[in-house]
Design an enzyme around this catalytic site. Structure first.
Site, PDB file in Angstrom:
ATOM      1  N   HIS A  29      57.647  23.949  -6.545  1.00 33.68           N
ATOM      2  CA  HIS A  29      59.429  23.611  -6.662  1.00 33.68           C
ATOM      3  C   HIS A  29      59.850  24.231  -5.196  1.00 33.68           C
ATOM      4  O   HIS A  29      60.692  23.659  -4.638  1.00 33.68           O
ATOM      5  CB  HIS A  29      59.997  24.554  -7.855  1.00 33.68           C
ATOM      6  CG  HIS A  29      61.422  24.765  -7.553  1.00 33.68           C
ATOM      7  ND1 HIS A  29      62.072  23.682  -7.905  1.00 33.68           N
ATOM      8  CD2 HIS A  29      62.074  25.727  -7.279  1.00 33.68           C
ATOM      9  CE1 HIS A  29      63.384  24.177  -7.734  1.00 33.68           C
ATOM     10  NE2 HIS A  29      63.383  25.149  -7.244  1.00 33.68           N
TER      11      HIS A  29
ATOM     12  N   GLN B  93      58.239  24.292  -2.069  1.00 33.37           N
ATOM     13  CA  GLN B  93      57.863  23.302  -1.364  1.00 33.37           C
ATOM     14  C   GLN B  93      58.680  22.064  -1.365  1.00 33.37           C
ATOM     15  O   GLN B  93      59.286  21.815  -0.331  1.00 33.37           O
ATOM     16  CB  GLN B  93      56.229  22.950  -1.305  1.00 33.37           C
ATOM     17  CG  GLN B  93      56.038  21.951  -0.194  1.00 33.37           C
ATOM     18  CD  GLN B  93      56.044  22.677   1.093  1.00 33.37           C
ATOM     19  OE1 GLN B  93      55.843  23.655   1.214  1.00 33.37           O
ATOM     20  NE2 GLN B  93      56.257  21.998   2.387  1.00 33.37           N
TER      21      GLN B  93
ATOM     22  N   HIS C 217      61.934  22.041  -2.580  1.00 34.86           N
ATOM     23  CA  HIS C 217      62.948  22.591  -2.183  1.00 34.86           C
ATOM     24  C   HIS C 217      63.277  22.580  -0.440  1.00 34.86           C
ATOM     25  O   HIS C 217      64.250  22.312  -0.080  1.00 34.86           O
ATOM     26  CB  HIS C 217      63.319  23.881  -2.835  1.00 34.86           C
ATOM     27  CG  HIS C 217      64.915  24.314  -3.043  1.00 34.86           C
ATOM     28  ND1 HIS C 217      65.716  23.501  -3.574  1.00 34.86           N
ATOM     29  CD2 HIS C 217      65.578  25.411  -2.640  1.00 34.86           C
ATOM     30  CE1 HIS C 217      67.009  24.023  -3.494  1.00 34.86           C
ATOM     31  NE2 HIS C 217      66.746  25.063  -2.881  1.00 34.86           N
TER      32      HIS C 217
END
Length: 107
Positions: free
Chosen positions: A78, A80, A82
């Site tokens: 998540h 990475q 984001h």
């Protein structure tokens, strides 16, 4: 909370702040505030550097043959995702601002 979890949360937070600044810049363009938009994009880049530092630290830890391998978790994925989407948003918004400004005969 572990050091790894703190790094991941820091990455998510910095990426979110960077993306938020980029979208604020786009809103400034709607009212013709190009100087403000540029300032906000500069702030977005500055915050992005913090996210990049965290990402680099995590990558270096993972590649260190002497260190324990970094576990790949949903939170890590998540973070990475984001970070990557925040960079994409900022880059697209920067281009949109340039397009809008050129259409209006700005700088």
């Amino acid at each position: 909370m572990t050091d790894l979890e703190m790094s991941v949360i820091s990455l998510i937070s910095s990426a979110g702040d960077s993306k938020a600044k980029a979208f604020e810049a786009l809103k400034a363009v709607k009212t013709g505030e190009y100087d403000k938009a540029r300032e906000l994009l500069a702030e977005s880049y500055k915050v992005d550097l913090e996210a990049h530092k965290e990402q680099t630290k995590l990558i270096q830890q993972e590649m260190d043959p002497e260190a324990d391998k970094t576990p790949i978790t949903l939170l890590m994925v998540h973070a990475q995702d984001h970070y990557m989407t925040s960079q994409l948003a900022r880059d697209l918004i920067e281009t949109l601002i340039e397009v809008f400004e050129s259409k209006e005969g700005g700088k």
